[in-house]
Design a protein around this motif. Structure first.
Motif, PDB file in Angstrom:
ATOM      1  N   ILE A 263       5.757   6.272  -7.953  1.00 39.69           N
ATOM      2  CA  ILE A 263       5.639   5.678  -6.624  1.00 39.69           C
ATOM      3  C   ILE A 263       4.331   6.110  -5.975  1.00 39.69           C
ATOM      4  O   ILE A 263       3.952   7.265  -6.001  1.00 39.69           O
ATOM      5  N   LYS A 264       3.652   5.107  -5.467  1.00 43.17           N
ATOM      6  CA  LYS A 264       2.466   5.422  -4.663  1.00 43.17           C
ATOM      7  C   LYS A 264       2.808   4.998  -3.250  1.00 43.17           C
ATOM      8  O   LYS A 264       2.882   3.824  -2.942  1.00 43.17           O
ATOM      9  N   SER A 265       3.063   5.954  -2.422  1.00 44.18           N
ATOM     10  CA  SER A 265       3.485   5.573  -1.084  1.00 44.18           C
ATOM     11  C   SER A 265       2.292   5.085  -0.290  1.00 44.18           C
ATOM     12  O   SER A 265       1.158   5.436  -0.549  1.00 44.18           O
ATOM     13  N   GLY A 266       2.609   4.251   0.684  1.00 47.62           N
ATOM     14  CA  GLY A 266       1.565   3.584   1.449  1.00 47.62           C
ATOM     15  C   GLY A 266       0.797   4.486   2.391  1.00 47.62           C
ATOM     16  O   GLY A 266      -0.077   4.021   3.106  1.00 47.62           O
ATOM     17  N   GLY A 267       1.111   5.750   2.407  1.00 48.37           N
ATOM     18  CA  GLY A 267       0.402   6.637   3.319  1.00 48.37           C
ATOM     19  C   GLY A 267       0.861   6.444   4.744  1.00 48.37           C
ATOM     20  O   GLY A 267       1.937   6.890   5.104  1.00 48.37           O
ATOM     21  N   GLY A 268       0.081   5.786   5.533  1.00 49.32           N
ATOM     22  CA  GLY A 268       0.281   5.637   6.979  1.00 49.32           C
ATOM     23  C   GLY A 268       1.726   5.585   7.447  1.00 49.32           C
ATOM     24  O   GLY A 268       2.342   4.526   7.493  1.00 49.32           O
TER      25      GLY A 268
ATOM     26  N   TRP B 128       6.095   2.208   2.547  1.00 48.65           N
ATOM     27  CA  TRP B 128       5.831   2.534   3.954  1.00 48.65           C
ATOM     28  C   TRP B 128       6.067   4.017   4.233  1.00 48.65           C
ATOM     29  O   TRP B 128       6.168   4.426   5.382  1.00 48.65           O
ATOM     30  N   ASN B 129       6.220   4.804   3.157  1.00 52.09           N
ATOM     31  CA  ASN B 129       6.365   6.242   3.330  1.00 52.09           C
ATOM     32  C   ASN B 129       7.585   6.600   4.178  1.00 52.09           C
ATOM     33  O   ASN B 129       7.565   7.552   4.944  1.00 52.09           O
TER      34      ASN B 129
ATOM     35  N   PRO C 229      17.409   4.239   9.105  1.00 58.19           N
ATOM     36  CA  PRO C 229      16.824   2.960   8.736  1.00 58.19           C
ATOM     37  C   PRO C 229      15.363   2.841   9.164  1.00 58.19           C
ATOM     38  O   PRO C 229      14.937   3.509  10.077  1.00 58.19           O
ATOM     39  N   GLY C 230      14.643   1.943   8.483  1.00 57.65           N
ATOM     40  CA  GLY C 230      13.274   1.668   8.877  1.00 57.65           C
ATOM     41  C   GLY C 230      13.138   0.202   9.246  1.00 57.65           C
ATOM     42  O   GLY C 230      13.884  -0.645   8.749  1.00 57.65           O
ATOM     43  N   LEU C 231      12.205  -0.098  10.119  1.00 60.25           N
ATOM     44  CA  LEU C 231      11.980  -1.487  10.519  1.00 60.25           C
ATOM     45  C   LEU C 231      10.519  -1.841  10.277  1.00 60.25           C
ATOM     46  O   LEU C 231       9.618  -1.132  10.738  1.00 60.25           O
ATOM     47  N   VAL C 232      10.322  -2.917   9.513  1.00 55.60           N
ATOM     48  CA  VAL C 232       8.972  -3.340   9.176  1.00 55.60           C
ATOM     49  C   VAL C 232       8.753  -4.745   9.730  1.00 55.60           C
ATOM     50  O   VAL C 232       9.556  -5.644   9.491  1.00 55.60           O
TER      51      VAL C 232
ATOM     52  N   ALA D 115       9.295   1.427  13.139  1.00 60.66           N
ATOM     53  CA  ALA D 115      10.266   2.451  13.534  1.00 60.66           C
ATOM     54  C   ALA D 115      10.898   3.029  12.294  1.00 60.66           C
ATOM     55  O   ALA D 115      11.127   2.328  11.317  1.00 60.66           O
ATOM     56  N   SER D 116      11.182   4.327  12.316  1.00 60.47           N
ATOM     57  CA  SER D 116      11.873   4.925  11.175  1.00 60.47           C
ATOM     58  C   SER D 116      12.835   5.988  11.654  1.00 60.47           C
ATOM     59  O   SER D 116      12.578   6.685  12.630  1.00 60.47           O
ATOM     60  N   GLY D 117      13.983   6.065  10.958  1.00 63.28           N
ATOM     61  CA  GLY D 117      14.950   7.116  11.228  1.00 63.28           C
ATOM     62  C   GLY D 117      15.696   6.981  12.537  1.00 63.28           C
ATOM     63  O   GLY D 117      16.343   7.911  12.985  1.00 63.28           O
TER      64      GLY D 117
END
Lengths: 353, 78
Positions: A202-207, B46-47, B52-55, B62-64
Motif C-alpha cells: 500500500i502506498k498511502s496518499g499522504g495528505g 487517503w491515509n 468512518p471517512g468521508l471523501v 472528515a475521518s474518525g
C-alpha cells in the motif's frame, strides 16, 4: 441548512459557555442521585417490601437495588468524562507521537496511548496499516493494539464501582504491563513477514485530513452520544450480571469457593483464561458475578486473569485482524497475551497470600 | 457530477454516516454519486486511520467522526 459558513468567535464562546453550564448542571444532579441510592435501596427493600434485614432474600434484594443504579450512574458519568478526555487524542496524533521512537520507550508510550486514544475494533485494521506503514515497529504497534481493548472504559468503571479504586488501579497497571511486555516479545520475534503482503504494497496518499479541532459544545455533544450508545449496549448485561451476583451474595455460603477458585488451586488461573477468551464483550455482565465469587473465596489473581482474558482476547477482533495478519502471527499474538495474563494471575495470587 | 465516498467496513458509525450523506444529497437536490468503500487497501489512498471517512471528489474531508449535516452540506455544495 441555513447555517453560516464561518462561525464567528463570539457564537463559539457563547455555545461553549452554554455547554459547560449544562454539563455542570448535569453533574450536580448526578451527585445528588448518587447520594440517594443507598438510602433509597434500603428503604425499598426493608420498608416498602418489608423483607427482614438478616434474611438471604433481604441481602440479595438490597444488594441488587443498590448496585444496579450505582453502576449505571457510574458508567454514564465516567464514560462521559473519559470520552471527553479522549476527544483530545486521535489516531493521527498518536501515530505522530510514536514515530521514530525506539523499542522499549515506544512500547511504553504505545500502551499508554492505547488507553487514551479513541479506538474501536472496527478501526483496528486501518490503524494497524497506518502504524506499520509509517515505520512504527511491529512490536510497538502491538503494544497499542493490546492495551486499547484490555484497558477498556466499561471494565475499568465497573471494577472501580464494585471493587474500589485500588483494584481498578491494579487492573490498569497489570494491563499496561502485559501490553508493554507482549509488544516487546512480539517485536523480538521478528514477525514482519507474517503480515499480509498487501499491507507492504500500500502506498498511502499522504495528505491526511486537516485536524478538526472541536469546540467544547461539540466535544460534549459527541461524548453524550457515545455515552448513550455504550450504556445502551451494556446495561442489560449489567443488570443480569448484578442479579446473578446478588443471588450468589445472598445464598452461597462464605468461603464455599475457596477450594476451586482460591489461591491453593494452582490450575484455576489457566482455566479461568481458557473460559474467559470466548466470552467476548460481556465484561459488563461478568464483573459483577466475579465480584460475588471473590467475596466467597475466589482469589484476586484468578479473578483478574479471568476478566483480562474476557476483554483482551476476543474472537471477533481476531477475525478482523486476520485481514492483515497471517495465522501464525495471530497465534503468536494470542499465545503471548494469554501467557502474560496467566503470569499476572499467578503473581497477584502470590502477592496477596 | 459530485462523487462522494463513505469509507468504512460496516460498523454502526459508517452506516450512520452513509445514511446522513444520502439524506443531505436528497434534501439539497444534488446530483451526486454516493459510493461505499470497504476495501482497506483503497481506504489507505487517503491515509485513513479511523473509520468512518468521508471523501468528496477525491479529497478526504472528515475521518474518525460523524460530521454534522450542516458540515456535509457545506462540503457537497462547494
Amino acid at each position: 441548512m441555513a447555517q453560516p459558513v464561518t462561525t464567528p468567535a463570539a457564537i463559539r464562546v457563547a455555545s461553549d459557555r452554554r455547554a459547560w453550564f449544562i454539563a455542570g448542571g448535569a453533574m450536580v444532579i448526578w451527585i445528588g442521585a448518587y447520594q440517594a441510592i443507598q438510602p433509597l435501596a434500603d428503604w425499598l427493600t426493608y420498608e416498602l417490601f418489608g423483607i427482614a434485614r438478616d434474611s438471604h432474600l433481604g441481602k440479595s434484594v438490597a444488594f441488587f437495588l443498590y448496585d444496579v443504579p450505582k453502576i449505571l450512574l457510574l458508567l454514564s458519568g465516567m464514560i462521559f468524562a473519559i470520552t471527553t478526555l479522549r476527544s483530545f487524542f486521535s489516531p493521527e496524533r498518536t501515530r505522530a507521537l510514536l514515530g521514530g521512537k525506539r523499542e522499549g520507550v515506544g512500547n511504553v508510550l504505545a500502551s499508554g496511548l492505547g488507553v487514551v486514544t479513541p479506538f474501536c475494533s472496527c478501526s483496528a485494521v486501518p490503524l494497524f496499516i497506518g502504524f506499520v506503514e509509517s515505520g512504527i515497529p511491529l512490536g510497538v504497534t502491538f503494544s497499542f493494539l493490546i492495551a486499547a481493548p484490555m484497558v477498556n472504559e466499561v471494565a475499568l468503571v465497573m471494577l472501580f464501582g464494585l471493587f474500589g479504586w485500588h483494584i481498578a488501579a491494579l487492573y490498569l497497571g497489570a494491563g499496561l504491563s502485559i501490553a508493554v511486555i507482549a509488544g516487546m516479545v512480539i517485536g523480538r520475534l521478528k514477525m514482519e513477514r507474517h503480515i499480509e503482503d498487501f499491507v507492504w504494497q500500500i502506498k498511502s496518499g499522504g495528505g491526511a485530513v486537516a485536524a478538526h479541532s472541536p469546540t467544547w459544545a461539540e466535544r460534549f455533544a459527541e461524548s453524550w452520544r457515545s455515552t448513550r450508545e455504550i450504556v445502551g449496549r451494556v446495561w442489560l448485561y449489567v443488570v443480569i450480571g448484578i442479579a446473578v451476583g446478588a443471588g450468589i451474595h445472598g445464598y452461597v455460603p462464605e468461603a464455599a469457593l475457596a477450594d476451586i477458585l482460591g489461591k491453593g488451586a494452582w490450575w484455576s488461573v489457566p482455566v479461568a483464561v481458557v473460559i474467559g477468551v470466548p466470552l467476548y464483550s460481556n465484561a459488563a455482565g461478568v464483573i459483577p458475578v466475579v465480584q460475588a465469587l471473590m467475596a466467597k473465596g475466589a482469589a484476586l489473581g484468578t479473578v483478574l486473569a479471568f476478566m483480562m482474558s474476557v476483554v483482551a482476547l476476543s474472537l471477533p477482533e481476531m477475525i478482523i485482524l486476520r485481514r492483515v495478519l497471517k495465522p501464525r502471527l495471530i497465534a503468536v499474538f494470542v499465545t503471548v497475551v494469554a501467557l502474560g495474563i496467566i503470569a499476572i494471575g499467578y503473581l497477584f495470587n502470590l502477592l496477596m497470600a | 457530477m459530485l462523487n462522494v465516498k463513505v469509507l468504512g467496513t460496516g460498523c454502526a458509525n459508517c452506516r450512520r454516516l452513509e445514511d446522513l450523506v444520502h439524506k443531505v444529497v436528497k434534501e439539497a437536490g444534488l446530483a451526486a454519486e454516493v459510493e461505499k468503500v470497504t476495501d482497506y487497501a483503497q481506504m489507505m489512498r487517503w491515509n485513513l486511520m479511523k473509520t468512518p471517512g468521508l471523501v468528496v471528489n477525491d479529497t478526504l474531508v472528515a475521518s474518525g467522526r460523524i460530521p454534522t449535516e450542516a458540515e456535509i452540506a457545506r462540503w457537497l455544495k462547494t
